[in-house]
Write an enzyme that holds these catalytic residues in place. Structure first.
Site, PDB file in Angstrom:
ATOM      1  N   ARG A   1     -10.251   0.068   0.132  1.00  0.00           N
ATOM      2  CA  ARG A   1      -9.853  -0.391  -1.206  1.00  0.00           C
ATOM      3  C   ARG A   1      -8.465  -1.053  -1.136  1.00  0.00           C
ATOM      4  O   ARG A   1      -7.908  -1.198  -0.057  1.00  0.00           O
ATOM      5  CB  ARG A   1      -9.903   0.730  -2.244  1.00  0.00           C
ATOM      6  CG  ARG A   1     -11.289   1.384  -2.307  1.00  0.00           C
ATOM      7  CD  ARG A   1     -11.378   2.460  -3.387  1.00  0.00           C
ATOM      8  NE  ARG A   1     -12.692   3.102  -3.346  1.00  0.00           N
ATOM      9  CZ  ARG A   1     -12.912   4.373  -3.640  1.00  0.00           C
ATOM     10  NH1 ARG A   1     -11.922   5.156  -4.027  1.00  0.00           N
ATOM     11  NH2 ARG A   1     -14.132   4.881  -3.562  1.00  0.00           N
TER      12      ARG A   1
ATOM     13  N   LYS B   1      -4.872 -10.717  10.783  1.00  0.00           N
ATOM     14  CA  LYS B   1      -4.591  -9.672  11.788  1.00  0.00           C
ATOM     15  C   LYS B   1      -5.815  -8.791  11.992  1.00  0.00           C
ATOM     16  O   LYS B   1      -6.226  -8.512  13.127  1.00  0.00           O
ATOM     17  CB  LYS B   1      -3.381  -8.836  11.318  1.00  0.00           C
ATOM     18  CG  LYS B   1      -2.971  -7.676  12.198  1.00  0.00           C
ATOM     19  CD  LYS B   1      -3.378  -6.287  11.730  1.00  0.00           C
ATOM     20  CE  LYS B   1      -3.116  -5.896  10.335  1.00  0.00           C
ATOM     21  NZ  LYS B   1      -3.500  -4.531   9.970  1.00  0.00           N
TER      22      LYS B   1
ATOM     23  N   MET C   1       0.823  -1.212   0.000  1.00  0.00           N
ATOM     24  CA  MET C   1       0.000   0.000   0.000  1.00  0.00           C
ATOM     25  C   MET C   1       0.859   1.265   0.000  1.00  0.00           C
ATOM     26  O   MET C   1       0.640   2.186  -0.791  1.00  0.00           O
ATOM     27  CB  MET C   1      -0.893   0.028   1.246  1.00  0.00           C
ATOM     28  CG  MET C   1      -1.981  -1.010   1.261  1.00  0.00           C
ATOM     29  SD  MET C   1      -3.194  -0.755  -0.028  1.00  0.00           S
ATOM     30  CE  MET C   1      -4.027   0.715   0.529  1.00  0.00           C
TER      31      MET C   1
ATOM     32  N   TYR D   1     -14.616  -5.828   8.760  1.00  0.00           N
ATOM     33  CA  TYR D   1     -15.372  -6.987   9.230  1.00  0.00           C
ATOM     34  C   TYR D   1     -16.206  -7.530   8.068  1.00  0.00           C
ATOM     35  O   TYR D   1     -16.123  -8.706   7.701  1.00  0.00           O
ATOM     36  CB  TYR D   1     -16.250  -6.578  10.425  1.00  0.00           C
ATOM     37  CG  TYR D   1     -17.234  -7.642  10.839  1.00  0.00           C
ATOM     38  CD1 TYR D   1     -16.821  -8.951  10.984  1.00  0.00           C
ATOM     39  CD2 TYR D   1     -18.561  -7.335  11.073  1.00  0.00           C
ATOM     40  CE1 TYR D   1     -17.729  -9.944  11.360  1.00  0.00           C
ATOM     41  CE2 TYR D   1     -19.468  -8.313  11.445  1.00  0.00           C
ATOM     42  CZ  TYR D   1     -19.045  -9.616  11.583  1.00  0.00           C
ATOM     43  OH  TYR D   1     -19.926 -10.590  11.933  1.00  0.00           O
TER      44      TYR D   1
ATOM     45  N   LYS E   1     -12.917   1.784  10.127  1.00  0.00           N
ATOM     46  CA  LYS E   1     -12.173   0.804   9.326  1.00  0.00           C
ATOM     47  C   LYS E   1     -12.453  -0.626   9.811  1.00  0.00           C
ATOM     48  O   LYS E   1     -12.612  -1.547   8.997  1.00  0.00           O
ATOM     49  CB  LYS E   1     -10.681   1.125   9.414  1.00  0.00           C
ATOM     50  CG  LYS E   1      -9.747   0.109   8.786  1.00  0.00           C
ATOM     51  CD  LYS E   1      -9.853   0.063   7.286  1.00  0.00           C
ATOM     52  CE  LYS E   1      -8.829  -0.900   6.690  1.00  0.00           C
ATOM     53  NZ  LYS E   1      -9.094  -1.201   5.281  1.00  0.00           N
TER      54      LYS E   1
ATOM     55  N   ASN F   1     -15.840  -1.683   8.591  1.00  0.00           N
ATOM     56  CA  ASN F   1     -15.778  -1.945   7.146  1.00  0.00           C
ATOM     57  C   ASN F   1     -15.080  -3.278   6.851  1.00  0.00           C
ATOM     58  O   ASN F   1     -15.568  -4.095   6.070  1.00  0.00           O
ATOM     59  CB  ASN F   1     -15.025  -0.793   6.466  1.00  0.00           C
ATOM     60  CG  ASN F   1     -14.899  -1.013   4.967  1.00  0.00           C
ATOM     61  OD1 ASN F   1     -15.829  -0.762   4.219  1.00  0.00           O
ATOM     62  ND2 ASN F   1     -13.744  -1.500   4.525  1.00  0.00           N
TER      63      ASN F   1
END
Ligand code: NAD
Length: 295
Positions: free
Chosen positions: A120, A237, A12, A173, A168, A171
């Site tokens: 994303r 994680k 990323m 999950y 986050k 989302n």
């Protein structure tokens, strides 16, 4: 223009930092791995030989590291050297406890703190099309917004510090358990001997469809590409952070706990470094059926 420091140039971070350079931000980078540091150097970024040196060169420091352990250790080194009035922006996916502790430690030194985790995938980050969910004061948000707009196309200011990380986890999950559900459904379809294309046509015409199956999987596992955009190790994680944070909030998430153990099994099978869509291959191996692929 703000002088930006960027730590963590993995799948990323490399794309995100590259887009900051393309938009002309003065940039200093640091990573334990020299290869992406050299690649950023070719785009005109400076490299720092330590976290502390990077802190001294930057008004805003972005961290994009694997998880809470790396972020906490790096922030401790950074906060000793960052000038009052500068901003630490963590874009890694961590737990609310870690984010809240960072916000408190930063405030104690007069440093602003922003949690801006990323939605994303790595391919979007490379194209400057990330989505950010941001926890920040209004003043800090205004300062980091030009950076976020250089790295992404969608920026949500969710509230004060800590709200980005919490959003986050909610989302991810859904995004990650959808992969487990898809893997189970497609392994059943393979065991039934059904035609994959026909099965997908049916699913995409009903409410059973979902973004992972429709948007991500055809470009990843279903065409045989299991190179990690987002690795199974990182999805495991995240599910662990989600179960832990939900437990702390006394919210039962039985499906999250089951999905986390499915990802644990995939890691034990040796799939940890593969893309998270390859949970399909791990599930098919368990079921003893061939992993489905598009023709
Ligand atoms: P990655 O493993 O590809 O990259 C992590 C980078 O950090 C590596 O380059 C590594 O060398 C570096 N690093 C590790 N420890 C370090 C340290 N102590 N000091 C300096 N550098 C260090 O991970 P990624 O896929 O880029 O993900 C980064 C974060 O973003 C994670 O929290 C992940 O959950 C989250 N995330 C990932 C995606 C995705 O699609 N990959 C999407 C959204 C969010």
């Amino acid at each position: 223009m703000e002088r930006v420091g960027f730590i963590g140039l993995g799948n990323m971070g490399r794309g995100m930092a590259s887009n900051l350079r393309r938009k002309q931000f003065p940039l200093t980078v640091y990573d334990l791995n020299p290869a992406p540091v050299a690649a950023l150097g070719e785009l005109g970024a400076e490299s720092a030989d330590s976290v502390e040196a990077l802190a001294r060169h930057s008004n805003i420091v972005v961290t994009m590291l694997p998880g809470p352990k790396e972020v906490s250790a790096t922030a401790e080194q950074l906060l000793c050297k960052m000038a009052p009035g500068s901003i630490l922006m963590d874009s890694s996916t961590v737990d609310p406890e870690t984010t809240d502790a960072l916000a408190k430690a930063a405030a104690a030194r007069g440093v602003g703190f922003v949690d801006a985790p990323v939605g994303r995938l790595a391919a979007h980050a490379a194209r400057g099309e990330s989505l950010f969910m941001v926890g920040a004061s209004d003043a800090d948000f205004a300062r980091v917004k030009p950076l976020l707009e250089a790295m992404g196309t969608t920026v949500h200011h969710c509230g004060g510090p800590g709200t980005g990380t919490r959003t986050k986890l909610v989302n991810n999950y859904l995004a990650i358990i959808l992969c487990q559900l898809n893997a189970e459904a497609l392994s059943l379809s393979a065991a039934f001997g059904l035609d994959l294309e026909k099965t997908l046509d049916v699913i995409h015409g009903t409410t059973a469809t979902n973004g992972q199956l429709k948007i991500n999987w055809p470009d990843k596992v279903l065409k045989g590409d299991t190179a990690p955009g987002f690795a199974i190790d990182l999805a495991h994680k995240d599910l662990s952070l989600i179960v832990q944070a939900a437990n702390a909030a006394r919210v039962p998430l039985p499906v999250a706990a089951a999905a986390r153990e499915a990802f644990s099994t995939a890691r034990a099978q040796g799939f940890g470094k593969n893309d998270f869509s390859a949970i399909l291959d791990a599930q098919c191996k368990l079921a003893g059926v061939p992993a489905p692929r598009l023709k």
